[in-house]
Scaffold this motif. Structure first.
Motif, short mmCIF file in Angstrom:
data_model
loop_
_atom_site.label_atom_id
_atom_site.label_comp_id
_atom_site.label_asym_id
_atom_site.label_seq_id
_atom_site.Cartn_x
_atom_site.Cartn_y
_atom_site.Cartn_z
N GLU A 27 4.11 1.87 5.16
CA GLU A 27 4.60 2.00 3.78
C GLU A 27 4.10 3.34 3.28
O GLU A 27 3.04 3.44 2.66
N TRP A 34 5.84 -1.31 -2.61
CA TRP A 34 6.24 -2.70 -2.46
C TRP A 34 5.24 -3.62 -3.15
O TRP A 34 4.06 -3.26 -3.36
N ARG A 39 4.92 -7.45 0.84
CA ARG A 39 4.10 -7.08 2.00
C ARG A 39 3.73 -8.31 2.82
O ARG A 39 3.73 -8.27 4.06
N PRO A 58 1.20 3.99 0.59
CA PRO A 58 2.20 4.31 -0.43
C PRO A 58 1.80 5.54 -1.24
O PRO A 58 0.75 5.57 -1.86
#
Length: 692
Positions: A27, A34, A39, A58
């Motif tokens: 990710e 997310w 997840r 992220p």
């Protein structure tokens, strides 16, 4: 599946023990991360599909990148602990990544201590695998670091080695270099001093992330991986952006994992896909990667059997795609009402019924029937994938639609005058219309699918493609004279859905780029036309254009018109009333006018015709077939009409033969020219005029 990673240096800790092949998801995109629920759902999918890794990176998680020094709060800690625990429960290796490269001072011990403290906190949460990322940052060092380190690579490697040893050399520790693809290497991979420093000085137990030839690599070859492995002195882990879409909010990718031969598998430490920002449409990206990972040349069990026609004897992207879409269809058709499920689990009592005494509504005679949604099909999902395939490639249906639209557009003029081509053009237009209708049906079925979570992630994309297809469908119908919708869509004052893309689209249309060349080996360039005043030297060129068009349309000139004499130069045009159109090949069209056509008409027709009172001026012109864009002709006419009006003329007429279908169609579609009655014209000629 376990695949031995090839490496020239192996630490004592891992000697004699094969590391498992890293296969999974990173990710690592820019944009909204997310959710924890998504997840956890990812971990379940990875376990089901035999993937083993999740890399938490992220870009827009504040404490991953921008505020990397800040420790997690107690509330955040609870969430991360739950996430790490969920990954472990599904046999997924949770790798925590941190990106300190935006503003870290490598030579400052306090900065290094802050990095260690942050990773120690995450280790206390139960995390055992880590990653340091130095991607997408400026390569310049601050003055303090320049004094302490010989190079940027030296600074990164030094801090990475120190953190790795501080964490007691975890079995999985990934390093992302700043030069993470071949395109970033100076002057190239084999001569990159940055990569050579990484290969020479990075501890052998640390693995290196690599995206391939480019940030978003079209293809990754065995030779390219062997080259970078020799410099890094270890097999890389591919951070694969083939399905990433964070760089373009109008695109999403649902094609299969492809253009990576399975011979790569023994030469890699692993592959992690960094997919679309939207979670649920990543079903295909992750599912097909899992199929690829099982297709090792070592003879491991595969999800699909290959045929003789496959280029890769171990993996077929098409078969992997169909396998993924078949499984995805089941998920689409599952009811997605988590709130209702929670209510049902919370009580054993039956929900209250307020209409127990009433039956379902049944329409009466003459009333509208109840709406029944058509179920989504596998063909719909295949079409969806074709329309949103991969960054460098459209799916087969999308390619066909683009090819057909281009053919219909370029052959519409020829079909209008050649009966042999008319039948073919109309047949292909009907086929194109059928393909457009299939897109609309797919959109409607997707919109009615029970699983709303997937729909909501897809809706903006499928709504946009449906609208774009509708515009193309209307345009083709207008070319064939079969419909009026294009008048609304392409008129002078269209609705906002008639022009796609907003300001971004405007910029793109003004730039000379022509896409990724999948459809056309040499993409069609935007033609540049020059409109200039007529001069005496143009007489021969205009005669040639006129003669060519007469011969092409088999026009007999036994009874010449005023416009014929004007085109051949026997009658000169009025001053400032003659324009020539040029392209790269030379003169390709013209527009000529006479202010007083009555005097010139004396030798060819009855000049007592009252039409000359309302329409005293004449305009004529021709444009060669290679000019498919009607805009230059429209501009020439507009310029001449303005000149004629400023000289005091009341109106203008033109003479058109029925066999000259192209110019007849051009004037017929004009908003200003209308048929007028004019005596003395041959039977095959009509006159059209406009007031000024």
């Amino acid at each position: 599946m376990s695949v031995m990673a090839t490496s020239t240096n192996v630490s004592e800790k891992t000697q004699g023990r094969a590391k498992r092949f890293i296969g999974g998801v990173v990710e690592g995109f820019y944009g909204r991360p997310w959710t924890m629920e998504q997840r956890t759902e990812l971990f379940k999918r990875e376990q089901k599909w035999d993937l083993n890794t999740y890399l938490y990176a992220p870009k827009d998680d504040y404490k991953h990148r921008m505020y990397w020094r800040d420790l997690y709060s107690s509330e955040e800690a609870v969430q991360l602990i739950a996430l790490i625990t969920a990954a472990r429960q599904h046999n997924i290796d949770f790798i925590y990544a941190i990106s300190p490269g935006l503003d870290i001072t490598f030579s400052n011990p306090k900065e290094v201590a802050a990095l260690k403290r942050k990773l120690d906190q995450v280790r206390d949460f139960g995390c055992c695998s880590f990653s340091l990322l130095f991607d997408d940052i400026e390569a310049d060092m601050c003055p303090a670091d320049k004094q302490a380190f010989s190079s940027f690579a030296h600074a990164q490697v030094a801090i990475t080695n120190e953190v790795y040893q501080h964490l007691r050399e975890p079995e999985t520790f990934l390093f992302c270099p700043t030069d993470y693809c071949a395109a970033f290497c100076t002057p190239n991979v084999s001569q990159s001093s940055y990569l050579r420093t990484v290969g020479d000085e990075l501890l052998p137990g640390i693995d290196v992330l690599w995206t391939g030839p480019k940030v978003v690599s079209h293809k990754i070859s065995v030779e390219s991986i062997e080259e970078v492995s020799s410099i890094l002195k270890r097999a890389p882990v591919i951070w694969d952006n083939i399905h990433a879409n964070d760089y373009d909010p109008q695109r999403i990718f649902m094609g299969p994992y492809k253009d990576r031969p399975t011979e790569l598998i023994p030469k890699l430490r692993g592959v992690l896909t960094n997919p679309n920002c939207e979670f649920y449409p990543n079903f295909v990206a992750i599912h097909t990667l899992a199929t690829w990972c099982k297709a090792s040349p070592d003879g491991a069990t595969r999800d699909v059997e290959m045929g003789d026609e496959e280029q890769d004897p171990c993996y077929s992207p098409h078969k992997a795609l169909m396998l993924a879409l078949t499984d995805w269809l089941e998920e689409f058709m599952s009811t997605d009402q988590p709130t209702a499920c929670l209510k049902k689990e919370s009580s054993e009592e039956e929900p209250m019924q307020t209409d127990l005494g009433e039956h379902s509504y049944v329409p009466g005679p003459g009333e509208n029937p109840l709406y029944t949604a058509e179920p989504l099909t596998l063909d719909d999902l295949k079409l969806l994938s074709d329309l949103f395939y991969l960054p460098y490639e459209y799916g087969s249906t999308a390619k066909t639609m683009l090819h057909e639209l281009n053919w219909l557009k370029s052959h519409s003029q020829a079909a209008a005058v050649d009966t042999d081509q008319t039948a073919e053009w109309r047949s292909r237009a009907r086929q194109f219309d059928d393909m457009c209708e299939a897109v609309v049906r797919m959109f409607n079925r997707l919109s009615n699918a029970p699983n709303r979570r997937i729909l909501y992630d897809l809706y903006n994309y499928i709504c946009d493609i449906k609208s774009g297809v509708h515009l193309a469908q209307a345009y083709v119908k207008s070319l064939g004279g079969l419909g009026k919708p294009s008048a609304q869509l392409m008129g002078a004052d269209p609705e906002p859905w008639g022009f796609r893309g907003g300001l971004s689209g405007e910029f793109q249309r003004m730039l000379p780029g022509h896409g990724n060349r999948d459809l056309f080996k040499h993409p069609p360039k935007t033609a540049v036309y020059c409109i200039r005043p007529y001069c005496a030297e143009d007489k021969m060129d205009l005669q040639r254009i006129f003669t060519n068009m007469q011969q092409e349309r088999r026009i007999m000139t036994d009874a010449p018109l005023i416009s014929d004499l004007l085109s051949t130069g026997e009658i000169p045009p009025s001053p400032q009333c003659a324009l020539v159109l040029e392209d790269d090949m030379g003169p390709c069209g013209y527009m000529l006018a006479l202010m007083d056509a009555k005097a010139a008409a004396a030798s060819v027709q009855d000049t007592r015709d009252r039409a000359f009172e309302d329409f005293p001026s004449l305009i004529t012109g021709q444009v060669l077939p290679r000019v498919t864009d009607p805009s230059p002709a429209k501009r020439m006419i507009a310029q001449l009409l303005s000149t004629i009006k400023s000289c005091g003329s009341k109106g203008v007429f033109c003479e058109l033969r029925h066999s000259d279908r192209r110019m007849l169609d051009f004037y017929t579609k004009s908003n200003s020219f209308q048929p007028i009655k004019m005596d003395g014209l041959p039977p095959d000629v009509i006159a059209m005029g406009t007031g000024l």
